[in-house]
Design an enzyme around this catalytic site. Sequence first.
Site, PDB file in Angstrom:
ATOM      1  N   GLY A 197     -25.501 -33.185   8.773  1.00 13.91           N
ATOM      2  CA  GLY A 197     -25.635 -33.792   7.450  1.00 13.91           C
ATOM      3  C   GLY A 197     -24.694 -33.233   6.405  1.00 13.91           C
ATOM      4  O   GLY A 197     -23.688 -32.584   6.713  1.00 13.91           O
ATOM      5  N   THR A 198     -25.051 -33.492   5.157  1.00 16.39           N
ATOM      6  CA  THR A 198     -24.270 -33.016   4.013  1.00 16.39           C
ATOM      7  C   THR A 198     -24.132 -31.501   4.093  1.00 16.39           C
ATOM      8  O   THR A 198     -23.052 -30.942   3.917  1.00 16.39           O
ATOM      9  CB  THR A 198     -25.015 -33.379   2.705  1.00 16.39           C
ATOM     10  OG1 THR A 198     -25.221 -34.786   2.666  1.00 16.39           O
ATOM     11  CG2 THR A 198     -24.246 -32.930   1.482  1.00 16.39           C
TER      12      THR A 198
ATOM     13  N   HIS B 243     -34.259   3.677   0.314  1.00 13.00           N
ATOM     14  CA  HIS B 243     -33.235   4.112  -0.632  1.00 13.00           C
ATOM     15  C   HIS B 243     -31.963   4.469   0.141  1.00 13.00           C
ATOM     16  O   HIS B 243     -32.065   5.105   1.185  1.00 13.00           O
ATOM     17  CB  HIS B 243     -33.723   5.344  -1.394  1.00 13.00           C
ATOM     18  CG  HIS B 243     -32.673   5.929  -2.291  1.00 13.00           C
ATOM     19  ND1 HIS B 243     -32.361   5.353  -3.504  1.00 13.00           N
ATOM     20  CD2 HIS B 243     -31.853   7.009  -2.133  1.00 13.00           C
ATOM     21  CE1 HIS B 243     -31.396   6.064  -4.080  1.00 13.00           C
ATOM     22  NE2 HIS B 243     -31.074   7.075  -3.262  1.00 13.00           N
TER      23      HIS B 243
END
Length: 462
Positions: free
Chosen positions: A40-41, A441
């Site tokens: 598709g697009t 972290h």
Amino acid sequence: MASYDVIVIGSGPGGYVAAIRCAQLGLKTACVEGRDTLGGTCLNVGCIPSKAMLHATHMLHEAEHNFAAMGLTGDTPKVDWAKMLSYKQDTIDTNTKGIEFLFKKNKIDWLKGWGSIPEAGKVKVGDDLHEAKNIIVATGSQSSSLPGIEIDEKTVVTSTGALELGKIPKKMVVIGAGVIGLELGSVYSRLGAEVQVIEFLDTITPGMDGEVQKTFQKLLTKQGLKFTLGAAVQAVTTSDGKATVTYKLRKDDSEHTVEADTVLVATGRKPYVDGLGLEALGVEMTDRGQIKTNGHWATNVKGIYAIGDAITGPMLAHKAEDEGMATAEVIAGKAGHVNYGVIPGVIYTHPEVASVGKTEEELKTAGHAYKVGKFSFMGNGRAKANFAADGFVKIIADKETDRILGAHIIGPMAGDLIHELCVAMEFGAAAQDVALTCHAHPTYSEAVREAALACGDGAIHM
Ligand SMILES: Cc1cc2nc3c(=O)[nH]c(=O)nc-3n(C[C@H](O)[C@H](O)[C@H](O)COP(=O)(O)OP(=O)(O)OC[C@H]3O[C@@H](n4cnc5c(N)ncnc54)[C@H](O)[C@@H]3O)c2cc1C
């Protein structure tokens, strides 16, 4: 005449996902596609090629602006435009072939050609008529233009033309400051074009959180994009491969013109349902040309369903995919469900912008009492190390219950960071739940936790 449990018309993210899920649920399935390739697009002229171009040009930007500061010296890369376009095409090909592989793996028949529905329960592709107990219309959307603007896909282009320009323009005018205009405007700005964005409204990215809008505009302006807001485009004329755009400023009605090598018309998209025969079948449509569906993606005609850009709601690939899966489940007798309150929206510029749920503006209008926790990427060690400290994370939570109502991020990897908050919202989490979750972290996602902490007793690193 072949007979199927389900025929899906259109193989974009809505259609191909619906087809795969139908097949997984044991339904005999075919998918009709008029293009030469599946996807598709999104895969052919949308999400995937635009992200390839954004990635390549972001690399260039890093090389030009940040490499030297990290001790990476030497010649800055030059742009080989033909090679960049072929990298983009290779990316498309790999992805569209991937869908072909998935169709084969799931034994889905690809019916090649443009489909129509001559009567409920039948799909015609070329001269062949097929029977289908259920039909899913997933025919997507096409670019919409403004009256009086003629698209030639060379000088005056839609996003499709903008992804394959013959050369990099010196000056580009983008009409419309929405997602597609800003993503492709960024691509050409990074490639050295002077980019002017002309927008009818007084803000960029309408509907987005106001604070994010302002920061986003400031950062894009710093990168070299020029914004003309509150301006109504009157006409675009072309001569000798150049375009002249005439616009009126809404504040004083003054008329201005600007010349450009390329004009990108990015004023939105409209559903594509041409040639399906929906009118003759009596399928109800909205006044905006979308197919009307109920909560189970069924139209008013028995056995015909519709999903994706062809129906109401945000025109996003992942929204189409979710509807595709849910519709397959409904057809198979299961409880397909889409939570429209938790559909993230992402803009893949640099920095990225991502949002989910309610904005402050929406909550104010609704009179809903809320609190805001905000954290700047300036306080995030990883972002500082990577020269990506522009932007912030903003979490909006219910004032009484602390339940997360919305989240808005502008900053590095915002499009990935948002999903932690999507999951939290799906589980009805409070900001404190996110704040009490240990985050590794040093990661960008610590900024999400800090914004959640800021909804309570306060962020630590601010
Ligand atoms: C430049 C650009 C960038 C984008 N970037 C993003 C992004 O980053 N993230 C995001 O979520 N969304 C993005 N989008 C939007 C996204 O592409 C659409 O929301 C999504 O593709 C919609 O999926 P769909 O399945 O409804 O339809 P589509 O992807 O439009 O697919 C429909 C398919 O149906 C076929 N078709 C139509 N009629 C027929 C027929 N009668 N017979 C046979 N076949 C037919 C068409 O050929 C097409 O292949 C972008 C769009 C553009 C244009």
